[in-house]
Design a protein around this motif. Structure first.
Motif, mmCIF file in Angstrom:
data_model
loop_
_atom_site.group_PDB
_atom_site.id
_atom_site.type_symbol
_atom_site.label_atom_id
_atom_site.label_comp_id
_atom_site.label_asym_id
_atom_site.label_seq_id
_atom_site.Cartn_x
_atom_site.Cartn_y
_atom_site.Cartn_z
ATOM 1 N N GLY A 77 1.347 -9.515 53.981
ATOM 2 C CA GLY A 77 2.720 -9.597 53.496
ATOM 3 C C GLY A 77 3.710 -8.879 54.406
ATOM 4 O O GLY A 77 4.919 -8.919 54.178
ATOM 5 N N LEU A 78 3.185 -8.202 55.438
ATOM 6 C CA LEU A 78 4.083 -7.488 56.354
ATOM 7 C C LEU A 78 4.963 -8.449 57.145
ATOM 8 O O LEU A 78 5.945 -8.040 57.779
ATOM 9 N N VAL A 79 4.624 -9.734 57.107
ATOM 10 C CA VAL A 79 5.424 -10.730 57.807
ATOM 11 C C VAL A 79 6.819 -10.852 57.164
ATOM 12 O O VAL A 79 7.749 -11.337 57.792
ATOM 13 N N VAL A 80 6.949 -10.375 55.927
ATOM 14 C CA VAL A 80 8.251 -10.455 55.256
ATOM 15 C C VAL A 80 9.273 -9.522 55.921
ATOM 16 O O VAL A 80 10.306 -9.987 56.399
ATOM 17 N N PRO A 81 8.991 -8.187 56.002
ATOM 18 C CA PRO A 81 9.935 -7.342 56.756
ATOM 19 C C PRO A 81 9.996 -7.700 58.242
ATOM 20 O O PRO A 81 11.067 -7.644 58.851
ATOM 21 N N LEU A 82 8.862 -8.094 58.814
ATOM 22 C CA LEU A 82 8.841 -8.473 60.227
ATOM 23 C C LEU A 82 9.761 -9.669 60.474
ATOM 24 O O LEU A 82 10.579 -9.670 61.399
ATOM 25 N N GLY A 83 9.638 -10.672 59.611
ATOM 26 C CA GLY A 83 10.437 -11.886 59.761
ATOM 27 C C GLY A 83 11.926 -11.620 59.592
ATOM 28 O O GLY A 83 12.756 -12.215 60.280
ATOM 29 N N GLU A 84 12.258 -10.717 58.679
ATOM 30 C CA GLU A 84 13.662 -10.379 58.466
ATOM 31 C C GLU A 84 14.229 -9.696 59.711
ATOM 32 O O GLU A 84 15.362 -9.962 60.127
ATOM 33 N N VAL A 127 13.170 -10.179 62.781
ATOM 34 C CA VAL A 127 13.316 -11.192 63.833
ATOM 35 C C VAL A 127 14.586 -12.012 63.601
ATOM 36 O O VAL A 127 15.373 -12.255 64.525
ATOM 37 N N LEU A 128 14.800 -12.404 62.353
ATOM 38 C CA LEU A 128 15.999 -13.193 62.025
ATOM 39 C C LEU A 128 17.275 -12.423 62.343
ATOM 40 O O LEU A 128 18.216 -12.956 62.937
ATOM 41 N N GLU A 129 17.281 -11.148 61.947
ATOM 42 C CA GLU A 129 18.460 -10.323 62.171
ATOM 43 C C GLU A 129 18.741 -10.171 63.666
ATOM 44 O O GLU A 129 19.881 -10.313 64.117
ATOM 45 N N THR A 130 17.674 -9.917 64.429
ATOM 46 C CA THR A 130 17.824 -9.741 65.875
ATOM 47 C C THR A 130 18.286 -11.038 66.534
ATOM 48 O O THR A 130 19.184 -11.043 67.380
ATOM 49 N N ALA A 131 17.679 -12.148 66.137
ATOM 50 C CA ALA A 131 18.023 -13.445 66.729
ATOM 51 C C ALA A 131 19.488 -13.795 66.444
ATOM 52 O O ALA A 131 20.209 -14.255 67.331
ATOM 53 N N LEU A 132 19.925 -13.528 65.223
ATOM 54 C CA LEU A 132 21.316 -13.822 64.850
ATOM 55 C C LEU A 132 22.298 -12.969 65.642
ATOM 56 O O LEU A 132 23.350 -13.436 66.064
ATOM 57 N N ARG A 133 21.903 -11.705 65.842
ATOM 58 C CA ARG A 133 22.774 -10.810 66.600
ATOM 59 C C ARG A 133 22.961 -11.314 68.023
ATOM 60 O O ARG A 133 24.069 -11.362 68.540
ATOM 61 N N HIS A 134 21.859 -11.725 68.663
ATOM 62 C CA HIS A 134 21.959 -12.229 70.030
ATOM 63 C C HIS A 134 22.690 -13.565 70.088
ATOM 64 O O HIS A 134 23.464 -13.809 71.012
ATOM 65 N N ASN A 172 10.916 -18.830 64.085
ATOM 66 C CA ASN A 172 9.728 -19.255 63.340
ATOM 67 C C ASN A 172 9.688 -18.604 61.961
ATOM 68 O O ASN A 172 9.906 -17.398 61.838
ATOM 69 N N VAL A 173 9.391 -19.397 60.956
ATOM 70 C CA VAL A 173 9.272 -18.870 59.604
ATOM 71 C C VAL A 173 7.887 -19.230 59.078
ATOM 72 O O VAL A 173 7.461 -20.377 59.141
ATOM 73 N N SER A 174 7.174 -18.224 58.580
ATOM 74 C CA SER A 174 5.814 -18.457 58.135
ATOM 75 C C SER A 174 5.788 -18.780 56.642
ATOM 76 O O SER A 174 6.737 -18.499 55.916
ATOM 77 N N PRO A 175 4.679 -19.374 56.167
ATOM 78 C CA PRO A 175 4.575 -19.761 54.759
ATOM 79 C C PRO A 175 4.844 -18.607 53.794
ATOM 80 O O PRO A 175 5.499 -18.787 52.765
ATOM 81 N N ARG A 176 4.320 -17.443 54.142
ATOM 82 C CA ARG A 176 4.481 -16.277 53.278
ATOM 83 C C ARG A 176 5.960 -15.927 53.100
ATOM 84 O O ARG A 176 6.405 -15.577 52.011
ATOM 85 N N GLN A 177 6.717 -16.036 54.194
ATOM 86 C CA GLN A 177 8.156 -15.756 54.123
ATOM 87 C C GLN A 177 8.866 -16.776 53.255
ATOM 88 O O GLN A 177 9.704 -16.430 52.423
ATOM 89 N N LEU A 178 8.521 -18.026 53.504
ATOM 90 C CA LEU A 178 9.183 -19.138 52.822
ATOM 91 C C LEU A 178 8.967 -19.069 51.310
ATOM 92 O O LEU A 178 9.816 -19.478 50.537
ATOM 93 N N SER A 179 7.808 -18.535 50.891
ATOM 94 C CA SER A 179 7.523 -18.518 49.459
ATOM 95 C C SER A 179 8.062 -17.271 48.761
ATOM 96 O O SER A 179 7.980 -17.163 47.541
ATOM 97 N N GLU A 180 8.647 -16.327 49.525
ATOM 98 C CA GLU A 180 9.303 -15.170 48.902
ATOM 99 C C GLU A 180 10.496 -15.625 48.070
ATOM 100 O O GLU A 180 11.326 -16.387 48.563
#
Ligand code: C2E
Ligand code: MG
Ligand code: MG
Ligand code: MG
Length: 286
Positions: A88-95, A97-104, A118-126
């Motif tokens: 489930g650590l992909v949830v904070p990790l993914g957030e 990545v999204l935040e960094t990508a948006l900033r750039h 990239n968004v993983s299944p675990r993130q998508l189902s949160e």
């Protein structure tokens, strides 16, 4: 061991599994440490250009996360994404990545069309995924959310238990675009093409690398290009490693390519330099 205890029973916990379990434990503790640290430093987001073969210009970029270990080793996602998913650590990790990508993306908005994340299944189902995305978009000065693309895979689509259609529609309602990643490698590509509101198809590199010398690959690619065009979707061919493949894709009118031939994934700083350089060249050429 299992064998001694159970007589004739199969030894189910062998050395290979022991090593795999140990590796997972190490990966998890590294990931926790990285997330607890300064995430921008410990979990850098690299970028790989997505290029128009017709013009040679960078149209977009895929954000690809990396991880520094405390031993000073830089790890590719293959070493930690599965563990991140399972824990489930992909949830904070993914957030992150999204935040960094948006900033750039906001920083590069005049030079770059879009950033793909990239968004993983675990993130998508949160349950919080769509609200989180909305918060990030609202908090950034990026005016056009369609310049953010979320990449999902068929396996991701298969393994989510939530009402997927509704979630994808909610993402689209924010104005964010969707890409089908690793397209063609799953079991039901055509089903997804029909049911997922995707804007971009990312043709898996197994169909792309070596296509110039393989008429079957070339035929599959033309068919997918035709299909995507009639469904109003764009196509990115992944894994373009040499000039012959680039040239074949250019002649096939493939809208965009991504691969080592143009560039490997690079740091945000190097990517910014590359953007400036390719722009300068295009201005010089006219
Ligand atoms: P992907 O989304 O299919 O990303 C493309 C992968 O192919 C990247 O590997 C990229 O470096 C590699 N690649 C690009 N061009 C070429 C080429 O010409 N030849 C070859 N052989 N490979 C090429 P990377 O960065 O190691 O990422 C691997 C996978 O890890 C990604 O596959 C994606 O599924 C996952 N991943 C990466 N970043 C994230 C992230 O932030 N979140 C999640 N959930 N998954 C991520
Ligand atoms: Mg991807
Ligand atoms: Mg891919
Ligand atoms: Mg892939």
């Amino acid at each position: 061991t299992a064998k001694r205890a159970g007589g004739n029973r199969l030894e189910i916990f062998n050395d290979q599994m022991r090593v795999a379990v140990q590796q997972r434990i190490v990966a998890e503790s590294r990931l926790r440490q990285a997330l607890d640290g300064d995430r921008f430093a410990t979990l850098p987001v690299w970028f790989q250009p997505i290029v128009s073969p017709a013009t040679g210009l960078i149209v977009g970029a895929e954000a690809l996360v990396r991880m520094w270990t405390t031993e000073g080793e830089l790890l590719a996602p293959g070493h930690f994404i599965t563990t991140a998913e399972e824990t489930g650590l992909v949830v904070p990790l993914g957030e992150h990545v999204l935040e960094t990508a948006l900033r750039h993306l906001t920083e590069w908005r005049h030079e770059l069309g879009y950033v793909s994340v990239n968004v993983s299944p675990r993130q998508l189902s949160e349950p919080d995924f769509v609200p989180m995305l909305a918060r990030l978009l609202a908090g950034s000065t990026l005016v056009d959310p369609s310049r953010l693309v979320l990449e999902i895979t068929e396996t991701a689509l298969l393994s989510t238990s939530v009402d997927l259609k509704q979630r994808l529609d909610a993402i689209k309602a924010l104005g964010v675009r969707l890409a089908l990643d690793d397209f063609g490698t799953g079991y039901s590509s055509l089903t997804w093409l029909q049911s997922v509101p995707a804007d971009i198809v990312k043709l898996d590199r197994s169909f792309v690398a070596g296509l110039a010398d393989d008429p079957r690959k070339a035929s599959i690619i033309s068919a997918v290009l035709w299909l995507a065009r009639s469904l109003n979707m764009s196509v990115v061919a992944e894994g373009v490693e040499d000039l012959a493949d680039w040239e074949a894709l250019r002649q096939a009118d493939c809208p965009a390519i991504q691969g080592y031939f143009f560039s490997r994934p690079v740091t945000a700083g190097d990517f910014q330099e590359m953007l400036a350089k390719t722009r300068r060249v295009s201005l010089e050429v006219g």
